[in-house]
Design a protein around this motif. Structure first.
Motif, short mmCIF file in Angstrom:
data_model
loop_
_atom_site.label_atom_id
_atom_site.label_comp_id
_atom_site.label_asym_id
_atom_site.label_seq_id
_atom_site.Cartn_x
_atom_site.Cartn_y
_atom_site.Cartn_z
N VAL A 28 0.97 -1.13 -0.07
CA VAL A 28 -0.10 0.08 0.16
C VAL A 28 0.84 1.27 0.08
O VAL A 28 0.67 2.12 -0.57
N PRO A 29 1.95 1.31 0.62
CA PRO A 29 2.67 2.56 0.70
C PRO A 29 3.29 2.51 -0.75
O PRO A 29 3.71 3.81 -1.09
N SER A 33 2.91 5.86 -3.32
CA SER A 33 4.12 6.67 -4.00
C SER A 33 3.84 6.66 -5.49
O SER A 33 4.35 7.61 -5.93
N ASP A 34 3.47 5.45 -6.00
CA ASP A 34 3.19 5.31 -7.33
C ASP A 34 2.12 6.13 -7.98
O ASP A 34 2.25 6.84 -9.01
N LEU A 35 1.28 6.52 -6.98
CA LEU A 35 -0.10 7.09 -7.51
C LEU A 35 0.44 8.53 -7.26
O LEU A 35 -0.29 9.49 -7.86
N ALA A 47 -6.24 8.82 -3.44
CA ALA A 47 -6.85 8.76 -2.01
C ALA A 47 -8.02 7.65 -2.07
O ALA A 47 -8.18 6.79 -1.19
N PRO A 48 -9.10 7.74 -2.96
CA PRO A 48 -10.13 6.94 -2.76
C PRO A 48 -9.59 5.40 -3.23
O PRO A 48 -10.16 4.61 -2.41
N VAL A 108 -15.44 5.08 -8.77
CA VAL A 108 -14.30 5.93 -8.83
C VAL A 108 -13.79 6.00 -10.12
O VAL A 108 -13.06 7.20 -10.65
N LEU A 109 -13.48 4.82 -10.66
CA LEU A 109 -12.97 4.57 -11.85
C LEU A 109 -13.56 5.01 -13.17
O LEU A 109 -12.97 5.09 -14.30
#
Length: 165
Positions: A28-29, A33-35, A47-48, A108-109
């Motif tokens: 998840v971290p 960082s990729d996002l 964030a969502p 969301v997508l």
């Protein structure tokens, strides 16, 4: 249920729980960082998506812990009791929550052109499949209710027979 089956199932649950903790602690971290490096057009999705992933992992962990408890009850011979319903209800709720999270991911997508419509449709199909699993567990809960009722009736009849003898 045999000892080997219980041991194998518990080993699988331990591996899955360890993997889910790895996902929470490491993946998840890394995903976050990729996002962060996304274009401004899709940066609002970060964030969502992260929240949905973390909550999805939590629902999976909840199911695994409840299955562990139910397997323990099976080994002790106490699964046909009202105490088992608590864990079954939690499993049903976790699957419903997971289905809602998958549908939320699709919502969301869906807007914009960041994700192809076919992918959103596939996400919706996965959400429907997860909801189907919740319904299967609900049917199994009904079978458990019948088994508990029969167990109580058998115990009552044995007590009556013991009085007669």
């Amino acid at each position: 249920m045999g000892k080997l089956t219980v041991l194998a199932l518990r080993a699988v649950i331990v591996v899955l729980l360890a993997g889910s903790v790895f996902v929470q602690a490491v993946m998840v971290p890394l995903l976050a960082s990729d996002l962060d490096g996304l274009d401004a057009d899709v940066a609002h999705l970060a964030a969502p998506v992260l929240v949905i992933v973390v909550l999805g992992v939590l629902t999976a962990q909840t199911v695994l812990v409840c299955v562990w408890r139910l397997v323990t009850m099976v080994r002790r011979g106490t699964v046909f009791s009202h105490a088992a319903f608590r864990y079954v209800h939690i499993v049903i709720g976790a699957f419903v929550a997971a289905a809602l999270l998958v549908f939320a991911l699709g919502v969301v997508l869906a807007p914009g052109e960041a994700v192809a419509p076919g992918v959103v449709l596939l996400v919706g199909g996965v959400g429907l499949a997860v909801l189907g699993i919740a319904l299967v567990v609900l049917v199994l809960r009904m079978l458990l209710a019948q088994a508990v009722a029969r167990e109580a009736e058998a115990t009552r009849m044995q007590a009556e027979l013991a009085e007669v003898i």
